[in-house]
Design an enzyme around this catalytic site. Sequence first.
Site, PDB file in Angstrom:
ATOM      1  N   CYS A  93      44.656  65.838 -19.241  1.00 45.87           N
ATOM      2  CA  CYS A  93      45.164  64.523 -18.856  1.00 45.87           C
ATOM      3  C   CYS A  93      44.439  63.427 -19.638  1.00 45.87           C
ATOM      4  O   CYS A  93      43.249  63.174 -19.412  1.00 45.87           O
ATOM      5  CB  CYS A  93      44.959  64.351 -17.350  1.00 45.87           C
ATOM      6  SG  CYS A  93      45.384  62.734 -16.726  1.00 45.87           S
ATOM      7  N   CYS A 137      43.419  60.399 -17.519  1.00 45.22           N
ATOM      8  CA  CYS A 137      42.267  60.681 -16.646  1.00 45.22           C
ATOM      9  C   CYS A 137      40.961  60.668 -17.444  1.00 45.22           C
ATOM     10  O   CYS A 137      39.967  60.106 -17.008  1.00 45.22           O
ATOM     11  CB  CYS A 137      42.394  62.069 -16.009  1.00 45.22           C
ATOM     12  SG  CYS A 137      43.967  62.379 -15.223  1.00 45.22           S
ATOM     13  N   ASP A 138      40.951  61.325 -18.591  1.00 40.73           N
ATOM     14  CA  ASP A 138      39.679  61.637 -19.245  1.00 40.73           C
ATOM     15  C   ASP A 138      39.476  61.006 -20.625  1.00 40.73           C
ATOM     16  O   ASP A 138      38.387  61.118 -21.185  1.00 40.73           O
ATOM     17  CB  ASP A 138      39.553  63.172 -19.393  1.00 40.73           C
ATOM     18  CG  ASP A 138      39.555  63.855 -18.033  1.00 40.73           C
ATOM     19  OD1 ASP A 138      39.088  63.234 -17.068  1.00 40.73           O
ATOM     20  OD2 ASP A 138      40.031  65.001 -17.934  1.00 40.73           O
TER      21      ASP A 138
HETATM   22  C1  FAD Z   1      41.264  68.231 -14.145  1.00 41.28           C
HETATM   23  C2  FAD Z   1      42.052  67.079 -13.595  1.00 41.28           C
HETATM   24  C3  FAD Z   1      41.540  65.806 -13.718  1.00 41.28           C
HETATM   25  C4  FAD Z   1      42.231  64.719 -13.197  1.00 41.28           C
HETATM   26  N1  FAD Z   1      41.691  63.482 -13.289  1.00 41.28           N
HETATM   27  C5  FAD Z   1      42.318  62.422 -12.730  1.00 41.28           C
HETATM   28  C6  FAD Z   1      41.724  61.130 -12.769  1.00 41.28           C
HETATM   29  O1  FAD Z   1      40.645  60.926 -13.326  1.00 41.28           O
HETATM   30  N2  FAD Z   1      42.422  60.126 -12.186  1.00 41.28           N
HETATM   31  C7  FAD Z   1      43.633  60.302 -11.566  1.00 41.28           C
HETATM   32  O2  FAD Z   1      44.177  59.359 -11.036  1.00 41.28           O
HETATM   33  N3  FAD Z   1      44.212  61.523 -11.545  1.00 41.28           N
HETATM   34  C8  FAD Z   1      43.591  62.580 -12.098  1.00 41.28           C
HETATM   35  N4  FAD Z   1      44.175  63.806 -12.092  1.00 41.28           N
HETATM   36  C9  FAD Z   1      45.536  63.928 -11.549  1.00 41.28           C
HETATM   37  C10 FAD Z   1      45.502  63.941 -10.024  1.00 41.28           C
HETATM   38  O3  FAD Z   1      44.600  64.910  -9.584  1.00 41.28           O
HETATM   39  C11 FAD Z   1      46.909  64.223  -9.472  1.00 41.28           C
HETATM   40  O4  FAD Z   1      47.810  63.273  -9.982  1.00 41.28           O
HETATM   41  C12 FAD Z   1      46.916  64.131  -7.948  1.00 41.28           C
HETATM   42  O5  FAD Z   1      45.973  65.024  -7.406  1.00 41.28           O
HETATM   43  C13 FAD Z   1      48.295  64.456  -7.385  1.00 41.28           C
HETATM   44  O6  FAD Z   1      48.222  64.469  -6.011  1.00 41.28           O
HETATM   45  P1  FAD Z   1      49.290  65.285  -5.120  1.00 41.28           P
HETATM   46  O7  FAD Z   1      48.847  65.083  -3.719  1.00 41.28           O
HETATM   47  O8  FAD Z   1      50.640  64.913  -5.512  1.00 41.28           O
HETATM   48  O9  FAD Z   1      49.121  66.796  -5.549  1.00 41.28           O
HETATM   49  P2  FAD Z   1      47.879  67.793  -5.552  1.00 41.28           P
HETATM   50  O10 FAD Z   1      46.612  67.053  -5.750  1.00 41.28           O
HETATM   51  O11 FAD Z   1      48.239  68.832  -6.523  1.00 41.28           O
HETATM   52  O12 FAD Z   1      47.870  68.396  -4.075  1.00 41.28           O
HETATM   53  C14 FAD Z   1      48.884  69.247  -3.634  1.00 41.28           C
HETATM   54  C15 FAD Z   1      48.327  70.137  -2.543  1.00 41.28           C
HETATM   55  O13 FAD Z   1      49.404  70.914  -1.995  1.00 41.28           O
HETATM   56  C16 FAD Z   1      48.944  72.222  -1.731  1.00 41.28           C
HETATM   57  N5  FAD Z   1      50.098  73.113  -1.712  1.00 41.28           N
HETATM   58  C17 FAD Z   1      50.929  73.427  -2.733  1.00 41.28           C
HETATM   59  N6  FAD Z   1      51.899  74.258  -2.322  1.00 41.28           N
HETATM   60  C18 FAD Z   1      51.671  74.498  -1.011  1.00 41.28           C
HETATM   61  C19 FAD Z   1      52.337  75.306  -0.033  1.00 41.28           C
HETATM   62  N7  FAD Z   1      53.420  76.014  -0.330  1.00 41.28           N
HETATM   63  N8  FAD Z   1      51.824  75.344   1.228  1.00 41.28           N
HETATM   64  C20 FAD Z   1      50.727  74.614   1.548  1.00 41.28           C
HETATM   65  N9  FAD Z   1      50.063  73.850   0.662  1.00 41.28           N
HETATM   66  C21 FAD Z   1      50.534  73.781  -0.603  1.00 41.28           C
HETATM   67  C22 FAD Z   1      47.985  72.505  -2.888  1.00 41.28           C
HETATM   68  O14 FAD Z   1      47.079  73.531  -2.535  1.00 41.28           O
HETATM   69  C23 FAD Z   1      47.308  71.145  -3.058  1.00 41.28           C
HETATM   70  O15 FAD Z   1      46.133  71.040  -2.294  1.00 41.28           O
HETATM   71  C24 FAD Z   1      43.490  64.922 -12.588  1.00 41.28           C
HETATM   72  C25 FAD Z   1      44.025  66.214 -12.477  1.00 41.28           C
HETATM   73  C26 FAD Z   1      43.309  67.290 -12.966  1.00 41.28           C
HETATM   74  C27 FAD Z   1      43.860  68.669 -12.817  1.00 41.28           C
END
Ligand code: FAD
Length: 394
Positions: free
Chosen positions: A132, A135-136
Site C-alpha cells: 500500500c 499507507c507506507d
Molecule cells: C500491511 C498493511 C498496512 C496498512 N497500512 C495502512 C495505513 O497506514 N493507513 C490506513 O489507513 N490503512 C492502512 N492499511 C489498510 C487498512 O488496514 C484497511 O483499509 C482497513 O483495515 C479496512 O478495514 P475493513 O474493516 O474494511 O477490513 P479489515 O480490516 O480487513 O477487517 C475485516 C475483518 O473481517 C473479518 N472477516 C472476514 N471474513 C469473515 C467471515 N466470513 N466471518 C467473520 N469474520 C470475517 C476479518 O478477519 C477481519 O478481521 C494497511 C493494510 C495493510 C495490510
Amino acid sequence: MEKRELVIIGAGPAGMAAAIYGRRAGLDVLLLERGATGGQINTTEEIENWPGVQCATGPELGNMFREHALKFKTEIRPAEVKKVQLRDGAKIVVTDKGEIEADAIVVATGAYFRRLGCPGEAEHIGQGVSYCAVCDGAFFEDEEVAVVGGGNTAVEEGDYLTKFASKVYIVHRRDEFRADRAAIERALSNPKIVPVWNSVVERIEGDGAVEKVVLKNVKTNEVSDLKVAGVFMFVGQAPYDECVKGLVNAAKEGWILTNDNMETSVEGIFAAGDVRSKHLRQVVTAASDGAIAAMGASSYINEQLHLRSVLLEPESVTAFFYSSIDANQAHLSNEAEKLAKSQGKKLPIIDGYKNSRMAEKLGVSLPAFVQLHSGAVTKVTPVASEADVAKALA
Ligand SMILES: Cc1cc2nc3c(=O)[nH]c(=O)nc-3n(C[C@H](O)[C@H](O)[C@H](O)COP(=O)(O)OP(=O)(O)OC[C@H]3O[C@@H](n4cnc5c(N)ncnc54)[C@H](O)[C@@H]3O)c2cc1C
C-alpha cells in the site's frame, strides 16, 4: 433461532465503527469476527494517517477501536460466517457456531493483498515489503524502492511513490505495462521512474529491513541485485466476499456494489470498508463506511418496525403503495394522501420502491390501494390516474 437487530460481520475498522454507531443509535448489535479483532491493521507497525492519532502501531489502533466498541456494550463474538441467506424474507446469518436471524446486516469482511510468494517476502512485511503506497510511501523519503507489477495499480502507485522516493524501479515480467495509456505516459515521463522490463523477483534479502531484491531476467535468465529499501507489491487485491457471493450484486472479482448509503442490492443488507467496490481502501474510509452503514441499518430497522405497526398489526387497514422514483406515482400518492385527509380517512402511504421486500411479500404491484386484515391482504386495487384514486377512495 437467536434473533438480533444488527449483525455486523467482521471486526476491522469498518465493523468496529458500525458497532459504535449502531450501539449509540440504540440498536442491539452483535459483531462477529473469525480472527483477531482489528482486521488488517494488525499486520502493520505504523499508522500515521488516522486523524487525531499521530502515530500508532496497527494493533494499538485496533485495540482502541475494540475498547471503544466495548465501551458502548457491543457484543463481540468469535465466529466465522459461512453464508448469509434469505429465508421467507428473513435474513439468516449462518456461522460455524449456529444460525442467527438479523433485522439488518453490515458486511465488513475486508480484503487481502495477493502475495507474490517469493522467498523473503513474508519475513519482510512491515520491514520494507508493503502492499500500500498511501499507507507506507512516506516512510521511504529519499530512498530507492522497487514496485512489482505492471497493471494500473503498479504504474499509478509507482508514480505516487515518487513524491517520497528518490527513485522507483517498476519491475515487470513483460516488456510493456498493462495499464491505461494515460497512466503509462505519466509514469514513463517521470524522471524518477525506471522500468525494469522482462524481470521477476527471485527473492528479497536484508538483515531485518529490506536491503535488496534479487531479480531474474525471464528472457536471458540473467540474475542481478537491485539495492532498494522498500518493495511495493501490486500483484492484486481481492475481497473476502464468500459469505454473500451470489446474494448481493458485485463488480468484477467480487467487490460488493453499494450506493452512497452503503446499501447493497438486497434490502437490509449493507456493506462497508475494503470489501466494497471503491477507490480508496484505508482505515479512515472503512470507518466512515461503517458509520454510514450502521445509520442506514438503524433507519431501515425503524422503518420495518413502523411498517409492521401500520400494516401488519392493525385488525383492518387500507394503505396506498407507490414508487418514489416514478414521478406519476409520486403525484398519485400526493393526491391519495390529500383526498383521504379531506375525507377524514386514515391512509398510510408506503414507498414500495424503498420497501420493495414488503411490497413483494404482500404481492403488490405499484401503484395500488391495498386492504389488509390482520396482516393478510384482502383486496388490491391498482390505480393509473387521479380518477382511479378518487374512485377507490369513494
Ligand atoms: C500491511 C498493511 C498496512 C496498512 N497500512 C495502512 C495505513 O497506514 N493507513 C490506513 O489507513 N490503512 C492502512 N492499511 C489498510 C487498512 O488496514 C484497511 O483499509 C482497513 O483495515 C479496512 O478495514 P475493513 O474493516 O474494511 O477490513 P479489515 O480490516 O480487513 O477487517 C475485516 C475483518 O473481517 C473479518 N472477516 C472476514 N471474513 C469473515 C467471515 N466470513 N466471518 C467473520 N469474520 C470475517 C476479518 O478477519 C477481519 O478481521 C494497511 C493494510 C495493510 C495490510
